[in-house]
Design an enzyme around this catalytic site. Structure first.
Site, PDB file in Angstrom:
ATOM      1  N   SER A  55       0.836  -1.211   0.000  1.00  0.00           N
ATOM      2  CA  SER A  55       0.000   0.000   0.000  1.00  0.00           C
ATOM      3  C   SER A  55       0.864   1.252   0.000  1.00  0.00           C
ATOM      4  O   SER A  55       0.607   2.218  -0.726  1.00  0.00           O
ATOM      5  CB  SER A  55      -0.874   0.038   1.254  1.00  0.00           C
ATOM      6  N   GLY A 108      -5.954  -3.899  -7.616  1.00  0.00           N
ATOM      7  CA  GLY A 108      -7.131  -3.082  -7.326  1.00  0.00           C
ATOM      8  C   GLY A 108      -6.714  -1.730  -6.759  1.00  0.00           C
ATOM      9  O   GLY A 108      -7.314  -0.693  -7.075  1.00  0.00           O
ATOM     10  N   ARG A 149     -13.453  -7.040 -11.118  1.00  0.00           N
ATOM     11  CA  ARG A 149     -13.680  -6.413  -9.807  1.00  0.00           C
ATOM     12  C   ARG A 149     -14.487  -5.114  -9.932  1.00  0.00           C
ATOM     13  O   ARG A 149     -14.388  -4.403 -10.917  1.00  0.00           O
ATOM     14  CB  ARG A 149     -12.334  -6.180  -9.108  1.00  0.00           C
ATOM     15  N   ASP A 174      -6.908  -7.874   4.728  1.00  0.00           N
ATOM     16  CA  ASP A 174      -6.158  -8.760   3.812  1.00  0.00           C
ATOM     17  C   ASP A 174      -5.661 -10.029   4.496  1.00  0.00           C
ATOM     18  O   ASP A 174      -5.048 -10.876   3.845  1.00  0.00           O
ATOM     19  CB  ASP A 174      -4.953  -8.010   3.223  1.00  0.00           C
ATOM     20  N   LYS A 213     -12.316  -9.474  -3.574  1.00  0.00           N
ATOM     21  CA  LYS A 213     -10.862  -9.250  -3.587  1.00  0.00           C
ATOM     22  C   LYS A 213     -10.275  -9.948  -4.820  1.00  0.00           C
ATOM     23  O   LYS A 213     -10.993 -10.235  -5.767  1.00  0.00           O
ATOM     24  CB  LYS A 213     -10.241  -9.762  -2.280  1.00  0.00           C
ATOM     25  N   ARG A 264     -12.437 -14.613  -1.660  1.00  0.00           N
ATOM     26  CA  ARG A 264     -11.544 -15.254  -0.670  1.00  0.00           C
ATOM     27  C   ARG A 264     -12.276 -16.145   0.324  1.00  0.00           C
ATOM     28  O   ARG A 264     -11.656 -17.046   0.892  1.00  0.00           O
ATOM     29  CB  ARG A 264     -10.725 -14.189   0.069  1.00  0.00           C
TER      30      ARG A 264
HETATM   31  C1  S3P Z   1      -5.647  -1.293   0.119  1.00  0.00           C
HETATM   32  C2  S3P Z   1      -6.892  -1.328   0.669  1.00  0.00           C
HETATM   33  C3  S3P Z   1      -7.657  -2.568   0.887  1.00  0.00           C
HETATM   34  C4  S3P Z   1      -6.778  -3.807   0.786  1.00  0.00           C
HETATM   35  C5  S3P Z   1      -5.835  -3.729  -0.374  1.00  0.00           C
HETATM   36  C6  S3P Z   1      -4.932  -2.515  -0.269  1.00  0.00           C
HETATM   37  C7  S3P Z   1      -4.982   0.015  -0.065  1.00  0.00           C
HETATM   38  O1  S3P Z   1      -8.664  -2.655  -0.092  1.00  0.00           O
HETATM   39  O2  S3P Z   1      -7.583  -4.960   0.667  1.00  0.00           O
HETATM   40  O3  S3P Z   1      -5.026  -4.895  -0.443  1.00  0.00           O
HETATM   41  O4  S3P Z   1      -3.769   0.045  -0.321  1.00  0.00           O
HETATM   42  O5  S3P Z   1      -5.661   1.045   0.059  1.00  0.00           O
HETATM   43  P1  S3P Z   1     -10.120  -1.984   0.132  1.00  0.00           P
HETATM   44  O6  S3P Z   1      -9.874  -0.579   0.403  1.00  0.00           O
HETATM   45  O7  S3P Z   1     -10.845  -2.178  -1.153  1.00  0.00           O
HETATM   46  O8  S3P Z   1     -10.732  -2.765   1.249  1.00  0.00           O
END
Ligand code: S3P
Length: 440
Positions: A22, A94, A122, A318, A345, A349
Site C-alpha cells: 500500500s 485493485g 472487480r 487482507d 478481492k 476469498r
Molecule cells: C488497500 C486497501 C484494501 C486492501 C488492499 C490494499 C490500499 O482494499 O484490501 O489490499 O492500499 O488502500 P479496500 O480498500 O478495497 O478494502
C-alpha cells in the site's frame, strides 16, 4: 507455477519481509505529482507496484532505480502529468486502479485503465460514483474495467469538491476521492463507515499537504502542491503475517521479523491472533517516515477458536486467508462474519479459502458473509490458489504442518505482493519447492 510443500520442522530465525504494498503504491503516485525529487527506500519490487511505476512513467514521471528496493522519483508537480500514449495496464492491482482513477479524474486528458482477468472482474462502481459526482466523465463495462476516464479529454478536467459518505469501508475508495480532491476547487471530504488504513492521509502529510482527520471524516483542500520528500517503506505486515502464522503453527519455532509496519489501522490481525492464544510480542517500536514500525516476535502457540470480532474486519482485511488457516488448526470452531468484502478481492476469498482448507481435510461451512471453521489436522493434497496470491501463501503455510505433501497450483500471483516468498519460508525451515512448469 506451483508450490510443493512437505511437512516441515521450523527453525528459530530472524528475517525481514519485503516492503509494504500500500505504501509503495502511494509513494510512486505522490512522488510523481510532487515538486522535486523523492527518494524511496524499502520499496516493494513486486508486480503490482511495478505496474503503478510504469503507469507513472507513461505520464512523464522519471524514476531512477538504484537497487530493487531503492529508487528516486522526479516529480512533475500537481499539474505536470502528460497524456499516456497507450492504455495504463495495472495488472492484478485493485489499489493501483482505484487510486489511479482518482488521479486520472483530475487530469486534462483521456486515459484508459485496464487490468488482468481478475482485476477486470472487480467492482469499480465504488469509485466511479463519487468521481462522477465530482464532475468526472468515466466510461466502463457496467462498472468493471476497462475504465476510460475523461473520454475525449481536451484540457478541461475541473473537478468539484464534494463530501462523500462511503457506503463500504474501503481505503481504496477513500484514497481515490482524496486524491481527486487535490484537483478540485474547495475542500473534499470523505466519511468512512469503519476505520480503514490511513496511509494516504499520513503520506500526503509527509508531502506537506494539509489533510485533516476528525473522527471518521478526512478532508483535503484542493490545489495544494506536494513537496518532494524521503520515504522509508516499512516491511509489509500483510506479508509478515504468513511467517507469523508458520511460527505459531510450528512445534517450537521462535521467529523475529524485523522492521514491520505496525500502523494501528493494519494491526487487526495481531489482535485476532492474540485472542486465539498466539504468543506475539513487539520489540524495538519506532517511527519511520510517518508510520509506526517494529520487530515482531512470534512463537509456537496452541491456538483456540474464537468468534472473530466484526469491528476488527476492516483492520485485518487482507489477513483473513491466513486467519482461516489459523482457525483450521485451532481447538474448536471459529466463527468468521462480516466478511462480505472478501468476496470481491483478488478472488472470492471466502470461497477460495473454504475450498482450500476443506480439500486439506478441515471441516468448514461457508456462510454468505464468512465461515465456520472447525480446527483439526491438515491432511495434505492438491489445492488451487484461484489466482490469488494470499490464498496461495496461506495454503502453503498450512502445508508446513500437514500430515502429507500439499501442492498448490497457480501460484504465479505471489509475485504481485511477496517476491521471494518461497525463499523466505525456506529460511525459517519451511520445506517448499517451486515448480515453474505451467499447469497443463
Ligand atoms: C488497500 C486497501 C484494501 C486492501 C488492499 C490494499 C490500499 O482494499 O484490501 O489490499 O492500499 O488502500 P479496500 O480498500 O478495497 O478494502
Amino acid at each position: 507455477m506451483k508450490f510443493i510443500v512437505t511437512p516441515s520442522r521450523l527453525t528459530d530465525a530472524e528475517i525481514a519481509v519485503p516492503g509494504d504494498k500500500s505504501i509503495s503504491h502511494r509513494a510512486l503516485m505522490f512522488g510523481g505529482i510532487a515538486n522535486g525529487r523523492s527518494d524511496i527506500s524499502g520499496f516493494l519490487d513486486g508486480e503490482d507496484c511495478l505496474a503503478t511505476l510504469s503507469a507513472m512513467e507513461a505520464m512523464g514521471v522519471s524514476a531512477t532505480r538504484h537497487s530493487k528496493t531503492e529508487l528516486s522519483i522526479e516529480g512533475v508537480g500537481l499539474a505536470g502529468l502528460t497524456a499516456p500514449a497507450n492504455e495504463l495496464d495495472l495488472g492484478n492491482s485493485g489499489t493501483a486502479m482505484r487510486l489511479m482513477a482518482g488521479l486520472m479524474a483530475g487530469q486534462p486528458f483521456e486515459s484508459t485503465l485496464v487490468g488482468d482477468a481478475s482485476l477486470t472482474g472487480r467492482p469499480m462502481g465504488r469509485v466511479i460514483t463519487p468521481l462522477e459526482s465530482m464532475g468526472a466523465v468515466i466510461r466502463s463495462q457496467s462498472g468493471k474495467p476497462p475504465l476510460v476516464i475523461n473520454p475525449g479529454g481536451d484540457g478541461a478536467a475541473d473537478l468539484q469538491a464534494i463530501h462523500y459518505d462511503m457506503p463500504v469501508a474501503s481505503a481504496q475508495v477513500k484514497s481515490c476521492v482524496l486524491i481527486a480532491g487535490l484537483y478540485a476547487d474547495g475542500a473534499t471530504s470523505v466519511t468512512e463507515p469503519a476505520t480503514t488504513r490511513d496511509h494516504t492521509e499520513r503520506m500526503l502529510r509527509s508531502f506537506g499537504v494539509n489533510v485533516t482527520t476528525e473522527g471518521a471524516t478526512m478532508r483535503v483542500e484542493g490545489r495544494q502542491e506536494l513537496s518532494a520528500t524521503r520515504i522509508e517503506v516499512p516491511g509489509d505486515l500483510s506479508s509478515a503475517t504468513f511467517m507469523i502464522l508458520a511460527a505459531l503453527l510450528s512445534d517450537s519455532a521462535d521467529i523475529l521479523i524485523r522492521g514491520v509496519g505496525l500502523n494501528p489501522t493494519r494491526t487487526g490481525v495481531l489482535d485476532i491472533l492474540r485472542s486465539m492464544g498466539a504468543d506475539l510480542s513487539i520489540e524495538n517500536e519506532r517511527m519511520a517516515g510517518g508510520e509506526p514500525i517494529g520487530d515482531i516476535r512470534a512463537r509456537a502457540s496452541k491456538l483456540r477458536a474464537i468468534d472473530v470480532d466484526e469491528r476488527l474486519v476492516s483492520l485485518a482485511i487482507d489477513e483473513f486467508p491466513a486467519l482461516f488457516v489459523a482457525a483450521g488448526s485451532a481447538d474448536g470452531t471459529t466463527r468468521f462474519s462480516g466478511l462480505e468484502e472478501l468476496r470481491v478481492k483478488e478472488s472470492d476469498r471466502i470461497s477460495s479459502m473454504a475450498k482450500g482448507i476443506a480439500a486439506l481435510g478441515i471441516d468448514v461451512v461457508e456462510t454468505p458473509d464468512g465461515a465456520l471453521v472447525t480446527g483439526g489436522r491438515f491432511t495434505g493434497g492438491h489445492v488451487n490458489s484461484h489466482g490469488d496470491h494470499r490464498v496461495a501463501m496461506s495454503l502453503a503455510v498450512a502445508g508446513t504442518v500437514a500430515d502429507r505433501r500439499v501442492t498448490i497450483e497457480d501460484v504465479q500471483p505471489v509475485e504481485t505482493s511477496f517476491p521471494g516468498f518461497a525463499a523466505c519460508l525456506q529460511r525459517i525451515g519451511g520445506d517448499i519447492a517451486v515448480d515453474e512448469a505451467e499447469a497443463p
